[in-house]
Design a protein around this motif. Structure first.
Motif, PDB file in Angstrom:
ATOM      1  N   GLY A  77       0.802  -1.221   0.000  1.00 50.77           N
ATOM      2  CA  GLY A  77       0.000   0.000   0.000  1.00 50.77           C
ATOM      3  C   GLY A  77       0.825   1.255   0.000  1.00 50.77           C
ATOM      4  O   GLY A  77       0.457   2.257  -0.618  1.00 50.77           O
ATOM      5  N   ALA A  78       1.971   1.220   0.674  1.00 54.95           N
ATOM      6  CA  ALA A  78       2.808   2.411   0.796  1.00 54.95           C
ATOM      7  C   ALA A  78       3.754   2.606  -0.385  1.00 54.95           C
ATOM      8  O   ALA A  78       3.993   3.734  -0.823  1.00 54.95           O
ATOM      9  CB  ALA A  78       3.622   2.342   2.089  1.00 54.95           C
ATOM     10  N   GLU A  79       4.305   1.506  -0.899  1.00 57.73           N
ATOM     11  CA  GLU A  79       5.404   1.614  -1.853  1.00 57.73           C
ATOM     12  C   GLU A  79       5.051   1.242  -3.292  1.00 57.73           C
ATOM     13  O   GLU A  79       5.674   1.736  -4.225  1.00 57.73           O
ATOM     14  CB  GLU A  79       6.565   0.715  -1.386  1.00 57.73           C
ATOM     15  CG  GLU A  79       7.187   1.115  -0.064  1.00 57.73           C
ATOM     16  CD  GLU A  79       7.941   2.427  -0.163  1.00 57.73           C
ATOM     17  OE1 GLU A  79       8.773   2.572  -1.069  1.00 57.73           O
ATOM     18  OE2 GLU A  79       7.672   3.319   0.676  1.00 57.73           O
ATOM     19  N   ASP A  80       4.068   0.344  -3.476  1.00 61.07           N
ATOM     20  CA  ASP A  80       3.883  -0.191  -4.826  1.00 61.07           C
ATOM     21  C   ASP A  80       2.535  -0.906  -4.921  1.00 61.07           C
ATOM     22  O   ASP A  80       2.466  -2.133  -4.888  1.00 61.07           O
ATOM     23  CB  ASP A  80       5.032  -1.149  -5.148  1.00 61.07           C
ATOM     24  CG  ASP A  80       5.016  -1.663  -6.579  1.00 61.07           C
ATOM     25  OD1 ASP A  80       4.139  -1.240  -7.360  1.00 61.07           O
ATOM     26  OD2 ASP A  80       5.886  -2.486  -6.910  1.00 61.07           O
ATOM     27  N   ALA A 225      -4.930   2.548   6.156  1.00 56.23           N
ATOM     28  CA  ALA A 225      -6.111   2.567   5.294  1.00 56.23           C
ATOM     29  C   ALA A 225      -5.799   1.950   3.935  1.00 56.23           C
ATOM     30  O   ALA A 225      -6.607   1.184   3.378  1.00 56.23           O
ATOM     31  CB  ALA A 225      -6.611   4.001   5.124  1.00 56.23           C
ATOM     32  N   ALA A 226      -4.613   2.272   3.385  1.00 54.41           N
ATOM     33  CA  ALA A 226      -4.214   1.698   2.103  1.00 54.41           C
ATOM     34  C   ALA A 226      -4.063   0.185   2.207  1.00 54.41           C
ATOM     35  O   ALA A 226      -4.421  -0.552   1.277  1.00 54.41           O
ATOM     36  CB  ALA A 226      -2.909   2.330   1.634  1.00 54.41           C
ATOM     37  N   ALA A 227      -3.539  -0.291   3.345  1.00 55.17           N
ATOM     38  CA  ALA A 227      -3.411  -1.738   3.556  1.00 55.17           C
ATOM     39  C   ALA A 227      -4.770  -2.410   3.571  1.00 55.17           C
ATOM     40  O   ALA A 227      -4.924  -3.540   3.087  1.00 55.17           O
ATOM     41  CB  ALA A 227      -2.661  -2.007   4.853  1.00 55.17           C
ATOM     42  N   GLY A 228      -5.756  -1.730   4.128  1.00 55.75           N
ATOM     43  CA  GLY A 228      -7.116  -2.258   4.086  1.00 55.75           C
ATOM     44  C   GLY A 228      -7.626  -2.392   2.670  1.00 55.75           C
ATOM     45  O   GLY A 228      -8.288  -3.380   2.320  1.00 55.75           O
ATOM     46  N   THR A 229      -7.321  -1.402   1.840  1.00 50.73           N
ATOM     47  CA  THR A 229      -7.712  -1.472   0.427  1.00 50.73           C
ATOM     48  C   THR A 229      -6.996  -2.609  -0.278  1.00 50.73           C
ATOM     49  O   THR A 229      -7.593  -3.326  -1.101  1.00 50.73           O
ATOM     50  CB  THR A 229      -7.391  -0.141  -0.274  1.00 50.73           C
ATOM     51  OG1 THR A 229      -8.106   0.917   0.378  1.00 50.73           O
ATOM     52  CG2 THR A 229      -7.774  -0.187  -1.740  1.00 50.73           C
ATOM     53  N   VAL A 230      -5.711  -2.780   0.039  1.00 48.53           N
ATOM     54  CA  VAL A 230      -4.930  -3.878  -0.548  1.00 48.53           C
ATOM     55  C   VAL A 230      -5.587  -5.218  -0.226  1.00 48.53           C
ATOM     56  O   VAL A 230      -5.723  -6.086  -1.092  1.00 48.53           O
ATOM     57  CB  VAL A 230      -3.478  -3.847  -0.042  1.00 48.53           C
ATOM     58  CG1 VAL A 230      -2.731  -5.117  -0.435  1.00 48.53           C
ATOM     59  CG2 VAL A 230      -2.750  -2.615  -0.584  1.00 48.53           C
ATOM     60  N   ARG A 231      -6.015  -5.375   1.019  1.00 47.62           N
ATOM     61  CA  ARG A 231      -6.663  -6.629   1.415  1.00 47.62           C
ATOM     62  C   ARG A 231      -8.017  -6.792   0.723  1.00 47.62           C
ATOM     63  O   ARG A 231      -8.324  -7.875   0.188  1.00 47.62           O
ATOM     64  CB  ARG A 231      -6.845  -6.656   2.932  1.00 47.62           C
ATOM     65  CG  ARG A 231      -7.512  -7.938   3.428  1.00 47.62           C
ATOM     66  CD  ARG A 231      -7.493  -8.037   4.930  1.00 47.62           C
ATOM     67  NE  ARG A 231      -7.984  -9.327   5.379  1.00 47.62           N
ATOM     68  CZ  ARG A 231      -7.910  -9.769   6.623  1.00 47.62           C
ATOM     69  NH1 ARG A 231      -7.367  -8.997   7.559  1.00 47.62           N
ATOM     70  NH2 ARG A 231      -8.385 -10.948   6.948  1.00 47.62           N
ATOM     71  N   ARG A 232      -8.805  -5.744   0.716  1.00 42.47           N
ATOM     72  CA  ARG A 232     -10.154  -5.827   0.144  1.00 42.47           C
ATOM     73  C   ARG A 232     -10.122  -6.132  -1.350  1.00 42.47           C
ATOM     74  O   ARG A 232     -10.919  -6.929  -1.855  1.00 42.47           O
ATOM     75  CB  ARG A 232     -10.887  -4.508   0.388  1.00 42.47           C
ATOM     76  CG  ARG A 232     -12.348  -4.512  -0.062  1.00 42.47           C
ATOM     77  CD  ARG A 232     -12.898  -3.110  -0.073  1.00 42.47           C
ATOM     78  NE  ARG A 232     -12.277  -2.304  -1.109  1.00 42.47           N
ATOM     79  CZ  ARG A 232     -11.958  -1.014  -0.963  1.00 42.47           C
ATOM     80  NH1 ARG A 232     -12.189  -0.389   0.177  1.00 42.47           N
ATOM     81  NH2 ARG A 232     -11.394  -0.355  -1.956  1.00 42.47           N
ATOM     82  N   ASP A 233      -9.178  -5.497  -2.049  1.00 45.44           N
ATOM     83  CA  ASP A 233      -9.125  -5.641  -3.506  1.00 45.44           C
ATOM     84  C   ASP A 233      -8.199  -6.760  -3.982  1.00 45.44           C
ATOM     85  O   ASP A 233      -7.998  -6.924  -5.193  1.00 45.44           O
ATOM     86  CB  ASP A 233      -8.684  -4.316  -4.138  1.00 45.44           C
ATOM     87  CG  ASP A 233      -9.705  -3.205  -3.919  1.00 45.44           C
ATOM     88  OD1 ASP A 233     -10.834  -3.526  -3.498  1.00 45.44           O
ATOM     89  OD2 ASP A 233      -9.375  -2.023  -4.150  1.00 45.44           O
ATOM     90  N   GLY A 234      -7.615  -7.486  -3.054  1.00 43.60           N
ATOM     91  CA  GLY A 234      -6.748  -8.606  -3.440  1.00 43.60           C
ATOM     92  C   GLY A 234      -5.456  -8.183  -4.095  1.00 43.60           C
ATOM     93  O   GLY A 234      -4.906  -8.926  -4.923  1.00 43.60           O
TER      94      GLY A 234
END
Length: 241
Positions: A77-80, A225-234
């Motif tokens: 989420g933070a880097e790529d 929050a970005a990590a949550g998006t990463v998890r939700r969107d696979g």
């Protein structure tokens, strides 16, 4: 007669030079990358440089399965964010970085440079090359990025990345960072702790995960929050199977 002999010698010299370029420029790096697919890479250029600068050395290699998925999602989420989608290079990110740097330079003169490097490129640079920017390094970085994408694959790239990057003075890799900052193993990191570790990656010698100032607290919140998006969107599915 002499010109013929001289021409034959020059021809052989050129052929040998091409062979050396092939061996050391193509075959050699590919062989090293193949070895590091199964063997943990040793000390990097940056680690050696930091030791000469008086920093210590704490690196504890752990397999990807012993690193919290929260940290994997946080660094993606933070880097790529497109780590699982690209093949080593995110050309959209590169174009955005170039546009930002050009606009920033035209307004304010030389200022902060935004990079467009992917996690794959960062891994290639950290493991195989020297830390200082120059055109030779960028060219080699691109070649090593192609190699690790082809030979390692995404899970191994992430594993090497999380075990090799700098996370503080003399602190390298997720396990050492988790222990130094939170007295936890990398496997037990909470979402907030993982986000803070991801937040300090750009400036690990100046920013602190354990005692974050207002900026790192805010940045850590955005990364969580970005990590949550990463998890939700696979977006980490190529790594977290």
């Amino acid at each position: 007669m002499r010109s013929t002999v001289r021409g034959g010698f020059l021809g052989r010299l050129v052929r040998w030079a091409l062979v050396l370029v092939l061996v050391f420029g193509l075959v050699g790096p590919a062989a090293v990358v193949a070895i590091y697919r199964v063997v943990p890479p040793p000390m990097t250029w940056l680690m050696v440089e930091r030791m000469f600068q008086g920093h210590g050395f704490d690196r504890r290699w752990v397999p990807l399965g012993r690193i919290s998925p929260q940290l994997v999602r946080s660094v993606i989420g933070a880097e790529d964010a497109r780590f699982c989608e690209h093949h080593g290079f995110d050309f959209n990110a590169i174009q955005k970085a170039m546009a930002h740097n050009e606009a920033n330079s035209s307004r304010n003169g030389p200022g902060k440079i935004r990079g467009g490097s992917t996690i794959s490129q960062q891994t290639a640079k950290n493991v195989f090359l020297w830390p200082h920017r120059d055109y030779v390094r960028k060219g080699l970085e691109a070649w090593f990025t192609v190699l690790i994408e082809a030979i390692w694959g995404k899970p191994r790239i992430m594993e090497v990345y999380l075990n090799s990057i700098e996370w503080g003075p003399g602190v390298y890799g997720a396990e050492a960072a988790a222990q130094a900052n939170f007295r936890e193993s990398a496997a037990q990191l909470s979402p907030a702790q993982a986000a803070r570790l991801a937040a300090i990656i750009p400036k690990p010698l100046a920013w602190k995960a354990a005692r974050p100032g207002p900026y790192i607290q805010k940045r850590g919140g955005h990364i969580a929050a970005a990590a949550g998006t990463v998890r939700r969107d696979g977006l980490a599915d190529c790594v977290l199977r």
